[in-house]
Design an enzyme around this catalytic site. Sequence first.
Site, PDB file in Angstrom:
ATOM      1  CE1 TYR A 149      36.332  13.115  18.209  1.00 24.38           C
ATOM      2  CE2 TYR A 149      34.758  12.981  20.022  1.00 24.38           C
ATOM      3  CZ  TYR A 149      36.060  13.118  19.570  1.00 24.38           C
ATOM      4  OH  TYR A 149      37.087  13.251  20.482  1.00 24.38           O
ATOM      5  CE  LYS A 153      38.181  10.143  19.587  1.00 25.64           C
ATOM      6  NZ  LYS A 153      39.643   9.969  19.465  1.00 25.64           N
TER       7      LYS A 153
HETATM    8  P1  NAP Z   1      43.619  19.080  18.662  1.00 31.13           P
HETATM    9  O1  NAP Z   1      43.997  20.187  19.558  1.00 31.13           O
HETATM   10  O2  NAP Z   1      42.704  19.331  17.515  1.00 31.13           O
HETATM   11  O3  NAP Z   1      44.954  18.361  18.139  1.00 31.13           O
HETATM   12  C1  NAP Z   1      44.861  17.257  17.273  1.00 31.13           C
HETATM   13  C2  NAP Z   1      46.205  17.018  16.634  1.00 31.13           C
HETATM   14  O4  NAP Z   1      46.078  15.911  15.720  1.00 31.13           O
HETATM   15  C3  NAP Z   1      46.658  18.224  15.804  1.00 31.13           C
HETATM   16  O5  NAP Z   1      48.052  18.397  15.948  1.00 31.13           O
HETATM   17  C4  NAP Z   1      46.290  17.783  14.397  1.00 31.13           C
HETATM   18  O6  NAP Z   1      47.041  18.413  13.393  1.00 31.13           O
HETATM   19  C5  NAP Z   1      46.604  16.295  14.460  1.00 31.13           C
HETATM   20  N1  NAP Z   1      45.962  15.580  13.353  1.00 31.13           N
HETATM   21  C6  NAP Z   1      44.650  15.600  13.034  1.00 31.13           C
HETATM   22  N2  NAP Z   1      44.445  14.901  11.906  1.00 31.13           N
HETATM   23  C7  NAP Z   1      45.653  14.429  11.515  1.00 31.13           C
HETATM   24  C8  NAP Z   1      46.084  13.662  10.423  1.00 31.13           C
HETATM   25  N3  NAP Z   1      45.239  13.235   9.476  1.00 31.13           N
HETATM   26  N4  NAP Z   1      47.400  13.372  10.309  1.00 31.13           N
HETATM   27  C9  NAP Z   1      48.283  13.801  11.239  1.00 31.13           C
HETATM   28  N5  NAP Z   1      47.925  14.538  12.305  1.00 31.13           N
HETATM   29  C10 NAP Z   1      46.625  14.857  12.444  1.00 31.13           C
HETATM   30  O7  NAP Z   1      42.901  17.911  19.482  1.00 31.13           O
HETATM   31  P2  NAP Z   1      42.983  17.482  21.021  1.00 31.13           P
HETATM   32  O8  NAP Z   1      41.833  18.073  21.716  1.00 31.13           O
HETATM   33  O9  NAP Z   1      44.355  17.649  21.558  1.00 31.13           O
HETATM   34  O10 NAP Z   1      42.643  15.931  20.859  1.00 31.13           O
HETATM   35  C11 NAP Z   1      43.604  14.912  21.016  1.00 31.13           C
HETATM   36  C12 NAP Z   1      42.869  13.603  21.212  1.00 31.13           C
HETATM   37  O11 NAP Z   1      42.025  13.703  22.349  1.00 31.13           O
HETATM   38  C13 NAP Z   1      41.951  13.209  20.050  1.00 31.13           C
HETATM   39  O12 NAP Z   1      42.010  11.811  19.860  1.00 31.13           O
HETATM   40  C14 NAP Z   1      40.581  13.612  20.542  1.00 31.13           C
HETATM   41  O13 NAP Z   1      39.550  12.869  19.911  1.00 31.13           O
HETATM   42  C15 NAP Z   1      40.715  13.284  22.010  1.00 31.13           C
HETATM   43  N6  NAP Z   1      39.763  13.979  22.887  1.00 31.13           N
HETATM   44  C16 NAP Z   1      39.717  15.340  22.904  1.00 31.13           C
HETATM   45  C17 NAP Z   1      38.809  15.967  23.757  1.00 31.13           C
HETATM   46  C18 NAP Z   1      38.693  17.461  23.826  1.00 31.13           C
HETATM   47  O14 NAP Z   1      37.684  17.957  24.380  1.00 31.13           O
HETATM   48  N7  NAP Z   1      39.674  18.226  23.338  1.00 31.13           N
HETATM   49  C19 NAP Z   1      37.956  15.197  24.575  1.00 31.13           C
HETATM   50  C20 NAP Z   1      38.052  13.828  24.527  1.00 31.13           C
HETATM   51  C21 NAP Z   1      38.961  13.214  23.682  1.00 31.13           C
HETATM   52  P3  NAP Z   1      46.396  19.685  12.589  1.00 31.13           P
HETATM   53  O15 NAP Z   1      45.980  20.682  13.623  1.00 31.13           O
HETATM   54  O16 NAP Z   1      47.534  20.114  11.757  1.00 31.13           O
HETATM   55  O17 NAP Z   1      45.236  19.122  11.821  1.00 31.13           O
END
Ligand code: NAP
Length: 244
Positions: A149, A153
Amino acid sequence: MEISFAGKQALVTGAGKGIGRATALALARCGARVTAVTRTQADLNSLVQECPAIVPVCVDLVDWAATEAALKDVGPIDLLVNNAAYAKLQPFLEVTPDQFDLMFNVNVKAVLHVSQMVAGGMKARGSGGSIVNVSSQASQRALRDHAVYCATKGALDMLTKVMALELGPHQIRVNSVNPTVVMTKMGRLGWSDPEKAQTMKSRIPLGRFAEEEDVVNCILFLLSEKSSMVNGVALPVDGGHLAC
Ligand code: NAP
């Protein structure tokens, strides 16, 4: 600061849950016509129920042919948020090739692909545009069990810079936001354990994790004309974690 995206077309990937969903809803509130892309139809159904103006597209971004077919009719896009990502925690010595490929395919390769399609249209129209890639503090900090991961990034931050370099002359700006932990589905995966969470919080000068809105507000700023001279940056949304 008032931001209006009236008359603009936006596309958000990973808009079914978490930060992507909140971003799609915020963009719609600011007047943009929003296309929401994700792979779970039930999430799109509830999103459209919440905001009927949003155009839903259900596709797995890992599949390039399916993505091209799904996005061919979405029309000209002015604002792109590459937010979809996948995280699987594995100790370094136990990393498996299938999880390596899946994380790079979603977190890096799909960003390249969707951006090529969208920026190609922006360039052809000569209309400029703004792209925000959702990266992470993990691009710049080693986190236990996050080897792949973190690597995705790190790659995304560098992709952002080269996109900024090559697309800038076409008035297409490309930046990233780099959040600390947000307690979405993905955040809960890594940080539900109170001891782990407390250790991470103790490294954040503001003493807390980020809320979805903290990240969304920075995405909106970078998409908007308020940041018209900002290009190629990785903006931490981390309460100061990366500063120390
Ligand atoms: P999340 O709640 O897991 O949501 C991710 C979304 O992306 C879900 O709707 C998921 O759909 C969709 N997705 C994943 N794989 C996909 C694919 N192959 N095709 C189409 N859609 C896909 O994640 P989040 O926490 O909101 O994260 C959003 C962004 O923020 C990401 O880039 C993550 O790396 C970044 N981020 C998150 C955090 C954190 O702590 N949450 C911290 C830093 C950065 P499904 O659920 O249907 O798979």
